[in-house]
Design an enzyme around this catalytic site. Structure first.
Site, PDB file in Angstrom:
ATOM      1  N   SER A  87      62.452  15.261 -26.472  1.00  0.00           N
ATOM      2  CA  SER A  87      63.636  15.791 -26.705  1.00  0.00           C
ATOM      3  C   SER A  87      63.643  15.312 -27.970  1.00  0.00           C
ATOM      4  O   SER A  87      64.445  15.593 -29.411  1.00  0.00           O
ATOM      5  CB  SER A  87      64.457  16.150 -25.861  1.00  0.00           C
ATOM      6  OG  SER A  87      64.155  16.887 -24.689  1.00  0.00           O
ATOM      7  N   HIS A 139      69.031  12.699 -28.281  1.00  0.00           N
ATOM      8  CA  HIS A 139      68.660  13.980 -28.833  1.00  0.00           C
ATOM      9  C   HIS A 139      69.124  13.363 -30.010  1.00  0.00           C
ATOM     10  O   HIS A 139      68.882  13.490 -31.507  1.00  0.00           O
ATOM     11  CB  HIS A 139      69.485  15.261 -28.450  1.00  0.00           C
ATOM     12  CG  HIS A 139      68.786  15.481 -26.956  1.00  0.00           C
ATOM     13  ND1 HIS A 139      69.706  16.361 -26.745  1.00  0.00           N
ATOM     14  CD2 HIS A 139      68.156  15.764 -26.370  1.00  0.00           C
ATOM     15  CE1 HIS A 139      68.825  17.027 -25.565  1.00  0.00           C
ATOM     16  NE2 HIS A 139      67.938  16.519 -25.752  1.00  0.00           N
TER      17      HIS A 139
END
Length: 230
Positions: A87, A139
């Site tokens: 991610s 992230h």
């Protein structure tokens, strides 16, 4: 074989176990089939467009360095749990798409709509990261790294340069605008500073939560339905 043995990101082993390679290996591991499929579908939708326009080398560099940037920030804030997944690297591609749009602003049509759409996608994905068991620091770290790399690696010649490059030298525009060059320099400096400071803090064993008392809310917001300590 457990994720820890396979190379999951774990602060103690990275810092005290001389296993810095986990900053990279965790990018290629996933917590299950659904996690893997979700990330691979995202990679298809995001990565294909970038690769078609800029080539797999530049996109691959952004993907890998963004994943590492996400791992560094994750390790600085999350030191009791393991983390896996691509991610951070995927958010890096989103960040690169945003900076690419900004630095090449003059050559696009419908730029405002494209910018708004991209910002909404980024905001929604970051908002999902405040749920428990989601490593939003990876992230954020990946996004910021990719955002800086986009200014460095995804520049396009300014509008009209390609058509005019065969004209006499004294009538030829510069290939890149002054704004693009300035952004490239700033992004390069900031990226170097980020990696140097982040790695120094990490291997000194510092806990970034001690320097930022509210930052843990960026990765999980406790509610009556869940506890962020789990």
């Amino acid at each position: 074989m457990g994720l820890e043995k396979m190379g999951a990101l774990e602060w103690y082993k990275v810092v005290h176990g001389n296993q810095a390679w986990r900053l990279v290996s965790c990018i290629w591991l996933h917590a299950g089939v659904i996690h893997l499929l979700a990330n691979m579908l995202s990679l298809v939708f995001i990565g294909i467009r970038l690769e078609q326009q800029f080539g797999f080398v530049r996109v691959g560099v952004i993907y890998l360095l963004s994943g590492i940037g996400g791992s560094i920030l994750s390790c600085l804030f999350i030191q009791r749990n393991i983390s896996v997944g691509a991610s951070g690297a995927l958010f890096g591609l989103l960040g690169a798409m945003l900076s690419e749009l900004l630095t090449n602003w003059t050559i696009y049509t419908n730029k405002a709509a494209a910018l708004l759409t991209l910002l909404v996608i980024i905001a929604i994905n970051l908002a999902v990261g405040i749920l428990p068991h989601v490593d939003n620091f990876a992230h954020i770290g990946g996004f910021l790294t990719g955002f800086l790399l986009g200014f460095m690696l995804l520049l396009r010649p300014q509008f009209g340069w390609v058509e005019r490059r065969r004209l006499p030298a004294n009538s030829l525009k510069s290939k890149y605008t002054a704004c693009q060059v300035i952004l490239w320099i700033l992004a390069t400096v900031l990226l170097i500073v980020w990696f140097v400071v982040g790695l120094v803090m990490l291997f000194k064993g510092e806990n970034a939560n001690e320097k930022c008392g509210w930052c843990h809310y960026l990765s999980c917001v406790p509610t009556s339905r869940w506890n962020c300590n789990n």
